[in-house]
Design a protein around this motif. Structure first.
Motif, PDB file in Angstrom:
ATOM      1  N   VAL A  38       0.827  -1.292   0.036  1.00 18.42           N
ATOM      2  CA  VAL A  38      -0.234   0.074  -0.052  1.00 18.42           C
ATOM      3  C   VAL A  38       1.043   1.156   0.001  1.00 18.42           C
ATOM      4  N   MET A  39       0.167   2.451  -0.236  1.00 17.62           N
ATOM      5  CA  MET A  39       0.903   3.672  -0.634  1.00 17.62           C
ATOM      6  C   MET A  39       0.996   4.366   0.918  1.00 17.62           C
ATOM      7  N   SER A  40       1.754   3.907   1.601  1.00 18.05           N
ATOM      8  CA  SER A  40       1.829   4.239   2.885  1.00 18.05           C
ATOM      9  C   SER A  40       3.221   3.547   3.677  1.00 18.05           C
ATOM     10  N   THR A  41       3.797   4.487   4.528  1.00 10.69           N
ATOM     11  CA  THR A  41       5.054   4.008   5.196  1.00 10.69           C
ATOM     12  C   THR A  41       4.734   3.057   6.551  1.00 10.69           C
ATOM     13  N   LYS A  42       3.373   3.148   6.682  1.00 11.91           N
ATOM     14  CA  LYS A  42       2.864   2.492   7.856  1.00 11.91           C
ATOM     15  C   LYS A  42       2.508   1.066   7.433  1.00 11.91           C
ATOM     16  N   GLY A  43       2.587   0.808   6.238  1.00 10.94           N
ATOM     17  CA  GLY A  43       2.139  -0.604   5.508  1.00 10.94           C
ATOM     18  C   GLY A  43       0.816  -0.948   5.588  1.00 10.94           C
ATOM     19  N   LYS A  44      -0.003  -0.123   6.214  1.00 11.08           N
ATOM     20  CA  LYS A  44      -1.379  -0.073   6.105  1.00 11.08           C
ATOM     21  C   LYS A  44      -2.279   0.978   5.769  1.00 11.08           C
ATOM     22  N   LEU A  45      -3.398   1.059   5.257  1.00 13.26           N
ATOM     23  CA  LEU A  45      -4.403   2.183   5.037  1.00 13.26           C
ATOM     24  C   LEU A  45      -5.545   1.991   5.822  1.00 13.26           C
TER      25      LEU A  45
END
Length: 195
Positions: free
Chosen positions: A188-195
């Motif tokens: 996913v487009m996030s540095t967290k790895g989750k949206l």
């Protein structure tokens, strides 16, 4: 991967069935008993290239509020379900759309955090039998149930129909952009790895 959803919502006020294909061609069959909303949803499908079917019955003898809001809820749920875990989507989308004398801009972030910014000044009037203040109720319900950050800004415009039409078209184009899959995106487009 099929990015489709079918949602039914039945309450004491409304009965709604909605089917959505994010990767469609802009085909729509909409019957909500709210003619102006039918028009907006048809152009939403066309400009977002979403296939959309909506059948809705509501307590329109009272007013259109419950029907309009609940369709926003169901459309938000359908988009969220069709996107699944959001793997590979662009996440962000933005579109600016002119409609004659009106210019509207919509930016969306499919972040999982619902927030609506609605900078649309409208007089308290009706388009046909449609109270224009219900547009905000629709967008708020959509935002909450899609769990998206949505900014709708109208820079200028005089004709209320043109203002709302530009908003719906810009929303469609922004969502089309945000939901597109990009092969360069792993996860996913996030540095967290989750949206």
């Amino acid at each position: 991967m099929s990015r489709k959803a079918v949602i039914e919502r039945i309450t004491k006020e409304t009965q709604i069935k909605l089917s959505l294909n994010i990767d469609g061609s802009g085909e729509a069959r909409v019957c909500t008993s709210v003619p102006f909303l039918d028009h907006m949803l048809n152009l939403f499908a066309r400009h977002g290239l979403f296939d959309l079917e909506v059948e809705a019955k509501g307590d329109i003898d009272i007013d259109f509020h419950h029907t309009v809001e609940d369709i926003g809820i169901v459309l938000g749920e359908a988009l969220k379900q069709a996107l699944g875990d959001k793997q590979g989507i662009r996440r962000y989308g933005q579109a600016t759309v002119p409609m004659d004398e009106t210019l509207a801009s919509v930016a969306v972030d499919l972040s999982g955090r619902p927030y609506l910014v609605y900078n649309v000044r409208l007089p308290k009037v009706k388009i046909g039998e449609f109270d224009v203040e219900l547009a905000r109720e629709f967008f708020q319900a959509l935002t909450n149930n899609l769990a998206a950050n949505l900014h709708i800004n109208v820079m200028y415009g005089d004709n209320v129909h043109h203002i709302l039409e530009a908003c719906f078209k810009a929303l469609a184009r922004a969502l089309d952009q945000a939901t597109q899959q990009d092969p360069r995106i792993a996860g996913v487009m996030s540095t967290k790895g989750k949206l």
